[in-house]
Design a protein around this motif. Structure first.
Motif, PDB file in Angstrom:
ATOM      1  N   SER A  38       0.809  -1.220   0.000  1.00  0.00           N
ATOM      2  CA  SER A  38       0.000   0.000   0.000  1.00  0.00           C
ATOM      3  C   SER A  38       0.838   1.264   0.000  1.00  0.00           C
ATOM      4  O   SER A  38       0.290   2.378   0.056  1.00  0.00           O
ATOM      5  N   PRO A  41       0.259   3.742  -3.200  1.00  0.00           N
ATOM      6  CA  PRO A  41      -1.072   4.358  -3.144  1.00  0.00           C
ATOM      7  C   PRO A  41      -1.227   5.352  -2.004  1.00  0.00           C
ATOM      8  O   PRO A  41      -1.835   6.408  -2.181  1.00  0.00           O
ATOM      9  N   CYS A  45      -1.951   9.344  -2.372  1.00  0.00           N
ATOM     10  CA  CYS A  45      -3.191   9.944  -1.860  1.00  0.00           C
ATOM     11  C   CYS A  45      -2.900  11.169  -1.007  1.00  0.00           C
ATOM     12  O   CYS A  45      -3.793  11.988  -0.759  1.00  0.00           O
ATOM     13  N   LEU A  55      -7.019   4.653  -4.884  1.00  0.00           N
ATOM     14  CA  LEU A  55      -5.695   4.365  -5.441  1.00  0.00           C
ATOM     15  C   LEU A  55      -5.321   2.895  -5.240  1.00  0.00           C
ATOM     16  O   LEU A  55      -4.635   2.308  -6.081  1.00  0.00           O
ATOM     17  N   THR A  56      -5.786   2.298  -4.153  1.00  0.00           N
ATOM     18  CA  THR A  56      -5.578   0.867  -3.938  1.00  0.00           C
ATOM     19  C   THR A  56      -6.241   0.074  -5.069  1.00  0.00           C
ATOM     20  O   THR A  56      -5.660  -0.882  -5.613  1.00  0.00           O
ATOM     21  N   PHE A  59      -4.265   0.535  -8.382  1.00  0.00           N
ATOM     22  CA  PHE A  59      -3.061  -0.289  -8.430  1.00  0.00           C
ATOM     23  C   PHE A  59      -3.394  -1.768  -8.562  1.00  0.00           C
ATOM     24  O   PHE A  59      -2.636  -2.528  -9.173  1.00  0.00           O
ATOM     25  N   GLY A  90     -10.232  -1.956  -2.150  1.00  0.00           N
ATOM     26  CA  GLY A  90     -10.186  -0.500  -2.123  1.00  0.00           C
ATOM     27  C   GLY A  90     -11.328   0.092  -1.313  1.00  0.00           C
ATOM     28  O   GLY A  90     -11.139   1.025  -0.523  1.00  0.00           O
TER      29      GLY A  90
END
Length: 216
Positions: A38, A41, A45, A55-56, A59, A90
């Motif tokens: 993580s 991401p 963020c 963003l998780t 990715f 996410g």
């Protein structure tokens, strides 16, 4: 009977993703870093108006795309639902961040405590997701494919993969902030500790015949 087993496995998958999201959120809220997977991401963020969970998910899509590019036509069609795994992970990361939003650990001992609790919850989530054995997590799926293609052990590829992600997060953070944000000792602790906790959880579940219940 088949449907009963299928429902159990998907319930485990969703539960596992929820605990993974909550564990990632707790580790991050410890202010001692975020898990390697993580790291990029989270740093991004902090820079752009996009949530940690969004963003998780992005990715996860990139990891899935990497799997498809590596395997081409040999990519298993039953693994395309990894998109939904990434989506729910996410979603649960953002939900987890909301749940733990009131946690603001100031003292280092309190930060370590939150970090360790997060590691346990993350390990439980990973165990449940893997035990469900339904759909792979895109990040783990990409690592597995690289390991098979290179004929290098999964564990070693995982270490290299996580190291590259953390390195990328460090570079991005230094460029944009001039200092490290989101990468601290907690990143290293979570990377090394979670695997051992999974082994412990697995041993405990074996004692209560969890696999036998799942197979019924």
């Amino acid at each position: 009977m088949f449907m009963s087993g299928c429902v159990k496995r998907y319930f485990l998958l969703i539960s596992g993703l929820f605990f993974m999201g909550l564990g990632i959120s707790l580790i991050t809220k410890s202010s001692l870093g975020t898990p390697p997977i993580s790291s990029i991401p989270y740093v991004l963020c902090l820079i752009y108006p996009v949530t940690f969970g969004e963003l998780t998910f992005i990715f996860s899509l990139l990891f899935l795309l990497g799997e498809i590019l590596l395997l081409g036509r040999n990519f298993p069609k039953n693994q395309y639902p990894q998109v939904f795994v990434g989506f729910f992970l996410g979603l649960f990361v953002d939900l987890g961040m909301l749940i733990v939003s009131s946690i603001q650990p100031a003292q280092y001992l309190w930060q370590i405590s939150i970090l360790l609790i997060g590691c346990v919850i993350l390990a439980l989530g990973i165990y449940l997701q893997v035990t469900a054995n339904v759909i792979m997590n895109p990040g783990e799926g990409l690592v597995q494919i690289i390991a098979v293609r290179t004929k290098i052990r999964f564990g070693l590829i995982k270490i290299i993969f996580d190291s590259l992600l953390v390195t990328g997060a460090i570079i991005i953070s230094l460029i944009h902030f001039g200092t490290l944000n989101g990468i601290r000792e907690g990143t290293v602790i979570s990377a090394g500790l979670v695997g051992y906790i999974i082994i412990l959880i697995s041993a405990m579940m074996n004692k209560i015949n969890f696999q036998a219940w799942l197979s019924k």
